[in-house]
Design a protein around this motif. Sequence first.
Motif, PDB file in Angstrom:
ATOM      1  N   THR A 113       0.825  -1.208   0.000  1.00 35.28           N
ATOM      2  CA  THR A 113       0.000   0.000   0.000  1.00 35.28           C
ATOM      3  C   THR A 113       0.858   1.257   0.000  1.00 35.28           C
ATOM      4  O   THR A 113       0.479   2.284  -0.579  1.00 35.28           O
ATOM      5  CB  THR A 113      -0.935   0.013   1.226  1.00 35.28           C
ATOM      6  N   SER A 114       2.021   1.179   0.624  1.00 39.66           N
ATOM      7  CA  SER A 114       2.921   2.335   0.675  1.00 39.66           C
ATOM      8  C   SER A 114       3.707   2.526  -0.614  1.00 39.66           C
ATOM      9  O   SER A 114       4.508   3.456  -0.715  1.00 39.66           O
ATOM     10  CB  SER A 114       3.903   2.182   1.838  1.00 39.66           C
ATOM     11  N   ARG A 171      -1.206   7.530   7.042  1.00 35.08           N
ATOM     12  CA  ARG A 171       0.067   7.971   6.459  1.00 35.08           C
ATOM     13  C   ARG A 171       0.610   6.931   5.480  1.00 35.08           C
ATOM     14  O   ARG A 171       1.246   7.287   4.477  1.00 35.08           O
ATOM     15  CB  ARG A 171       1.073   8.238   7.577  1.00 35.08           C
ATOM     16  N   THR A 172       0.378   5.668   5.749  1.00 30.94           N
ATOM     17  CA  THR A 172       0.809   4.616   4.828  1.00 30.94           C
ATOM     18  C   THR A 172       0.150   4.787   3.469  1.00 30.94           C
ATOM     19  O   THR A 172       0.804   4.708   2.428  1.00 30.94           O
ATOM     20  CB  THR A 172       0.460   3.227   5.408  1.00 30.94           C
ATOM     21  N   VAL A 180       1.550   7.987   1.695  1.00 36.45           N
ATOM     22  CA  VAL A 180       2.884   7.779   1.118  1.00 36.45           C
ATOM     23  C   VAL A 180       2.784   6.985  -0.178  1.00 36.45           C
ATOM     24  O   VAL A 180       3.465   7.279  -1.165  1.00 36.45           O
ATOM     25  CB  VAL A 180       3.805   7.053   2.132  1.00 36.45           C
ATOM     26  N   GLY A 181       1.930   5.969  -0.188  1.00 35.23           N
ATOM     27  CA  GLY A 181       1.771   5.174  -1.397  1.00 35.23           C
ATOM     28  C   GLY A 181       1.081   5.924  -2.513  1.00 35.23           C
ATOM     29  O   GLY A 181       1.367   5.711  -3.693  1.00 35.23           O
ATOM     30  N   ALA A 207       4.154  10.193  -2.565  1.00 33.23           N
ATOM     31  CA  ALA A 207       5.161  10.361  -1.522  1.00 33.23           C
ATOM     32  C   ALA A 207       5.587  11.816  -1.359  1.00 33.23           C
ATOM     33  O   ALA A 207       5.793  12.300  -0.236  1.00 33.23           O
ATOM     34  CB  ALA A 207       6.390   9.496  -1.829  1.00 33.23           C
ATOM     35  N   VAL A 257       8.457  10.632   5.443  1.00 29.18           N
ATOM     36  CA  VAL A 257       8.277   9.500   4.539  1.00 29.18           C
ATOM     37  C   VAL A 257       9.305   8.412   4.803  1.00 29.18           C
ATOM     38  O   VAL A 257       8.984   7.217   4.825  1.00 29.18           O
ATOM     39  CB  VAL A 257       8.354   9.963   3.069  1.00 29.18           C
ATOM     40  N   GLN A 280       8.462   6.550   7.973  1.00 32.25           N
ATOM     41  CA  GLN A 280       7.268   5.737   7.752  1.00 32.25           C
ATOM     42  C   GLN A 280       7.628   4.446   7.024  1.00 32.25           C
ATOM     43  O   GLN A 280       7.146   3.363   7.381  1.00 32.25           O
ATOM     44  CB  GLN A 280       6.239   6.528   6.950  1.00 32.25           C
ATOM     45  N   ARG A 281       8.455   4.545   6.009  1.00 34.61           N
ATOM     46  CA  ARG A 281       8.865   3.351   5.264  1.00 34.61           C
ATOM     47  C   ARG A 281       9.680   2.407   6.139  1.00 34.61           C
ATOM     48  O   ARG A 281       9.538   1.182   6.048  1.00 34.61           O
ATOM     49  CB  ARG A 281       9.662   3.763   4.028  1.00 34.61           C
ATOM     50  N   LEU A 329       7.311   0.483   8.253  1.00 33.01           N
ATOM     51  CA  LEU A 329       6.542  -0.494   7.486  1.00 33.01           C
ATOM     52  C   LEU A 329       7.330  -1.781   7.277  1.00 33.01           C
ATOM     53  O   LEU A 329       6.776  -2.893   7.370  1.00 33.01           O
ATOM     54  CB  LEU A 329       6.136   0.102   6.138  1.00 33.01           C
ATOM     55  N   GLY A 337       0.649   1.067  -5.178  1.00 37.83           N
ATOM     56  CA  GLY A 337       0.521   1.788  -3.912  1.00 37.83           C
ATOM     57  C   GLY A 337      -0.655   2.743  -3.891  1.00 37.83           C
ATOM     58  O   GLY A 337      -1.261   3.055  -4.916  1.00 37.83           O
TER      59      GLY A 337
END
Length: 349
Positions: A93-94, A221-222, A225-226, A229, A239, A242-243, A246, A293
């Motif tokens: 999803t990101s 947020r996920t 970002v996807g 970004a 970002v 967050q990655r 994940l 994403g």
Amino acid sequence: MTQPLSPAQHDGPDPATAPGPVPARPRKNGDGRRAALRLDVRTLSLLGVLAALVLVGGITEPDAFLDTGNLQLILTQASVIGVVTVGATFVITSGGIDLSVGAMVALASVWATTLATQEYGLWGMLFTAVVVGLGAGLVNGVLIAYGGMVPFIATLAMMVSARGLALQLTDGKTQIVTVDSVLDLGLPDSYVLGVPPLVIMFAVVTVVGWLVFNRTTFGRRTVAVGGNAEAARLAGIDVRRQRLYLYLLSGACCGIAAFMLVVLSGSGQNTNGNLYELDAIAAAIIGGTLLSGGRGTIIGSVLGVLVFTIITNIFALNNLQSDVQQIAKGAIIVAAVLVQRRTLRNGET
């Protein structure tokens, strides 16, 4: 004034409530209801596929397929790859990908079944498996988020490295589990109201994953970002961090799945988790998670896992070769991607 991201990109509430404005296309009144309806249609379609598969299994092998023991087996087998798929859904999803999930499961399973680890009992083995998964996920996350590596390359390298390390730890041998409390989890005596403990673990991971994905800032947020970004960065989202989180989440799910696989097989092997990356990605895609994403659904991914597991079970009961199973899975993946491309062309996302 900018509008939030479309709910079609998320299977829960509006995904763009992260701090600051997130540029997106304006939407008309009623778009949200139509997007929610489309998601419901996707879910209902998967439920229809599951019902059709159950009907096929009931017709071709009524005594074997509808047996309580076989249904428990289907749910148990779906549980292991299902936990991996929950983590993979977040990553995809990101806008990322994780090709190392199967190898991380193998590495965590053999590390958790060494003689030294087994001395600490059930909780020691579970803790070790999760920590190993987190460690591998941390390496992936750092390389991708802060090292600037393409997710495909970074996780491919981890896949090869983790398999090699698992082989080195076991010297090519199977590590047998001798901890009774671990082995007992796989016995019918440990079932709760007829439900295997591994299925309960899967249900807990699914519920927690759904809540995080749909009811927290982390999930929104996920999706942001996807979806875009750069827009997420301008909106104040870190970002890179967050990655990193994940891939840590994906690693943790692999660690839990590794422990579940150890319970199921009673051993740790360097071949554990073979092709899990294919199954997890495929289940997420046919469940409605967009490979590029920006849109994901935990419920859809779980239904995708059940579809593949039931297909495998039906093929096994009808004595069909494994190569036929792989061909069928490949055809389903292609069909799902073509449907997604048509959806994007029609502007439904």
